[in-house]
Design an enzyme around this catalytic site. Structure first.
Site, PDB file in Angstrom:
ATOM      1  N   THR A  28      42.089  15.684  39.998  1.00  0.00           N
ATOM      2  CA  THR A  28      43.753  14.565  39.351  1.00  0.00           C
ATOM      3  C   THR A  28      44.481  15.889  38.723  1.00  0.00           C
ATOM      4  OG1 THR A  28      41.861  13.100  39.182  1.00  0.00           O
ATOM      5  CG2 THR A  28      43.259  12.455  37.729  1.00  0.00           C
ATOM      6  N   VAL A  29      43.432  16.376  37.590  1.00  0.00           N
ATOM      7  CA  VAL A  29      44.473  17.059  36.797  1.00  0.00           C
ATOM      8  C   VAL A  29      44.980  18.578  37.435  1.00  0.00           C
ATOM      9  CG1 VAL A  29      44.079  19.208  35.257  1.00  0.00           C
ATOM     10  CG2 VAL A  29      42.225  17.446  35.189  1.00  0.00           C
ATOM     11  N   ALA A  58      43.919  26.987  45.434  1.00  0.00           N
ATOM     12  CA  ALA A  58      42.231  27.462  46.014  1.00  0.00           C
ATOM     13  C   ALA A  58      41.525  25.412  46.079  1.00  0.00           C
ATOM     14  CB  ALA A  58      41.291  28.295  45.360  1.00  0.00           C
ATOM     15  N   GLU A 143      41.976  24.690  25.755  1.00  0.00           N
ATOM     16  CA  GLU A 143      42.696  23.430  24.991  1.00  0.00           C
ATOM     17  C   GLU A 143      42.677  22.215  25.554  1.00  0.00           C
ATOM     18  OE1 GLU A 143      44.753  23.419  21.875  1.00  0.00           O
ATOM     19  OE2 GLU A 143      43.875  21.387  21.679  1.00  0.00           O
ATOM     20  N   VAL A 146      38.888  20.699  24.632  1.00  0.00           N
ATOM     21  CA  VAL A 146      38.012  19.351  24.010  1.00  0.00           C
ATOM     22  C   VAL A 146      39.487  18.559  23.798  1.00  0.00           C
ATOM     23  CG1 VAL A 146      37.444  19.301  21.533  1.00  0.00           C
ATOM     24  CG2 VAL A 146      37.024  21.560  22.766  1.00  0.00           C
ATOM     25  N   GLY A 201      37.737   2.256  35.527  1.00  0.00           N
ATOM     26  CA  GLY A 201      37.751   3.004  35.855  1.00  0.00           C
ATOM     27  C   GLY A 201      37.397   4.852  34.799  1.00  0.00           C
ATOM     28  N   GLU A 204      32.358   6.993  34.821  1.00  0.00           N
ATOM     29  CA  GLU A 204      31.921   7.527  36.332  1.00  0.00           C
ATOM     30  C   GLU A 204      30.784   6.850  36.446  1.00  0.00           C
ATOM     31  OE1 GLU A 204      33.157  10.799  37.423  1.00  0.00           O
ATOM     32  OE2 GLU A 204      34.192  11.120  35.674  1.00  0.00           O
ATOM     33  N   LYS A 219      31.579  19.963  24.016  1.00  0.00           N
ATOM     34  CA  LYS A 219      33.068  19.897  22.711  1.00  0.00           C
ATOM     35  C   LYS A 219      32.954  20.165  21.169  1.00  0.00           C
ATOM     36  CE  LYS A 219      34.806  16.135  25.877  1.00  0.00           C
ATOM     37  NZ  LYS A 219      35.409  15.241  26.084  1.00  0.00           N
ATOM     38  N   GLY A 321      42.092  11.964  31.323  1.00  0.00           N
ATOM     39  CA  GLY A 321      42.867  11.443  31.884  1.00  0.00           C
ATOM     40  C   GLY A 321      44.110  13.108  32.939  1.00  0.00           C
TER      41      GLY A 321
HETATM   42  N1  HSE Z   1      34.741  12.062  30.180  1.00  0.00           N
HETATM   43  C1  HSE Z   1      35.254  11.766  29.663  1.00  0.00           C
HETATM   44  C2  HSE Z   1      35.179  11.026  28.685  1.00  0.00           C
HETATM   45  C3  HSE Z   1      36.295  12.873  29.798  1.00  0.00           C
HETATM   46  O1  HSE Z   1      35.371   9.675  28.614  1.00  0.00           O
HETATM   47  O2  HSE Z   1      36.428  11.172  27.396  1.00  0.00           O
HETATM   48  C4  HSE Z   1      35.955  13.826  29.854  1.00  0.00           C
HETATM   49  O3  HSE Z   1      35.790  15.217  29.165  1.00  0.00           O
END
Ligand code: HSE
Length: 445
Positions: A28-29, A58, A143, A146, A201, A204, A219, A321
């Site tokens: 996704t990222v 990769a 960056e 967090v 969503g 997880e 964090k 996201g």
């Molecule tokens: N799963 C984290 C959240 C995002 O719900 O904020 C990734 O750190």
């Protein structure tokens, strides 16, 4: 012979030079990073002073279709891609710790600057990664680790570098904020709102890292390290999640003018002898409803900083996201690329203060204790004396009738966590105390 100081200067490739980028991970990222890099290539070139050129991506399986990337750029050999002479910057968006650590270390040792979104990696291995970046005189940026799109690492590292930070308090996990906010606004229970977070969503399939606070603790370690110029790892962070928070707790908080948030709290604390230490902790926390963090709803994140000269600052926005995380990653890529083109290096992690980490028991906290007690003359005095025996001052006591018992909600003033904890243990042994419904910490106004 070349001196160490000459070796440690990066002269830059020169204005107009291309900057080669290797992308490790195309989820996704990663796919969003490439989309933005491609779509805004012209503007990014102006901002950097040279074009970004993708050298390879990769992935774990090149036979899977990957929209948006030319097939000849895909490889399963991340180490070979990293080692190429025309790769200047490695972007790690794979996640996990062990393999990510290997590839990031390989990149740094090979003289590539690294941009990573991997909070777990940075929170566990910052010393090793910083040392490798320092030794190769390259940049290590994170960056996105967090609160994704919210600029907070950069402000702590650069904008506030002239100030004295006193505390950093953050809502840095969107899943738990969604659950707690939904419980607060609907009165629903934890299990139903976790199911809703999963359906939408946010959570997880295995939500443990979010709901038990581990994600926020990574964090917190990063924020505390930056704020207090001290190496703080995830093992230094006290951590409690939200899975025991009930609809009753939320309701009691509301009645007292509070809301419950999962906070990452990083503070510089001073003991009675004037010694300073760092407290880094993650736990459900009552905050007044008019606190700026109380208005952070849904899955939004926010980081609230108190600094001596700057005063109170709040950074707010999307903490997760694909696109928000890619925004932060690409911002770091631009920073690293500017240094590759024009020379120099961003300041590395500053750990000169090297403050000790306080034992959690030595941390000043405040308790909100919700209990059921026998309803008869003298009980309140008996309970109050248990607190005063340990020097704990009570801030408020609220009482309501619950059948044959009384429900007592006691809020303390600040006291050492160890004294508060011992007092609650002693309460449990008192015959007049029928049930401790919950114990939740509370932050000041
Ligand atoms: N799963 C984290 C959240 C995002 O719900 O904020 C990734 O750190």
């Amino acid at each position: 012979m070349t001196s160490t100081s000459e070796n440690s200067f990066n002269p830059g490739k020169g204005p107009g030079s291309p900057v080669g980028v290797a992308l490790l991970g195309y989820g996704t990222v990663g796919s969003e990073v490439l989309r933005l890099m491609t779509e805004y290539a012209g503007e990014l070139e102006h901002r950097i002073g040279g074009p970004l050129v993708l050298k390879g991506v990769a992935v774990s399986d090149t036979s899977k279709p990957r929209a948006g990337v030319a097939p000849e750029l895909l490889t399963e050999d991340a180490f070979a891609l990293i080692a190429r002479d025309d790769v200047d910057i490695v972007v790690e968006v794979i996640g996990g710790i062990d393999y990510a650590r290997q590839v990031v270390l390989a990149a740094l040792k090979a003289g590539k600057s690294v941009v990573t979104a991997n909070k777990a990696l940075v929170a566990a291995h910052s010393a090793e990664l910083d040392d490798a970046a320092e030794a190769s005189n390259v940049d290590l940026y994170y960056e996105a680790a967090v609160a994704a799109a919210i600029p907070v690492v950069g402000p702590l590292r650069r904008s506030l570098a002239g100030d004295q930070i006193q505390s950093v308090m953050g809502i840095v996990n969107g899943t738990t904020n969604f659950i707690l906010d939904a419980m607060d606004s609907t009165g629903a229970n934890y299990d139903d709102m976790l199911a809703e977070a999963t359906r939408l969503g946010y959570a997880e399939a295995d939500p443990t890292a979010d709901v038990e606070g581990h994600d926020a603790a990574s964090k917190a370690a990063i924020l505390a390290s930056l704020a207090f110029h001290t190496r703080v790892t995830i093992d230094d962070v006290y951590c409690e999640g939200i899975s025991s928070i009930t609809a009753g707790d939320i309701d009691a908080a509301k009645q007292a003018g509070h809301t419950i948030k999962l906070l990452a709290i990083c503070e510089k604390i001073t003991d009675k002898d004037g010694n300073q230490a760092i407290s880094a902790r993650v736990h459900p926390t009552l905050i007044p409803r008019d606190h700026p963090l109380a208005s952070v709803n849904k899955s939004f994140n926010a980081v609230f900083v108190e600094a001596e000269a700057a005063g109170r600052l709040m950074f707010y926005g999307n903490g997760a996201g694909g696109a928000p995380t890619a925004s932060a990653v690409l911002g770091d890529v631009v920073g690293a690329a500017r240094n590759k083109v024009h020379g120099g290096r961003a300041p590395g992690a500053s750990t000169y203060a090297n403050l000790p980490i306080a034992d959690f028991g030595d941390t000043p906290t405040r308790y909100h204790v919700d209990m059921e007690v026998v309803d008869r003359v003298g009980v309140l005095a008996e309970l109050a004396s248990l607190f005063s025996d340990r020097g704990i001052s009570l801030r408020t006591i609220r009482q309501e009738e619950v059948g044959e018992h009384a429900r007592l909600i006691v809020v303390t003033h600040s006291a050492l966590e160890s004294d508060l904890h011992a007092t609650v243990e002693a309460l449990k042994d008192m015959p007049v105390v029928k049930e401790i419904n919950s114990v939740i910490r509370l932050e000041r106004d």
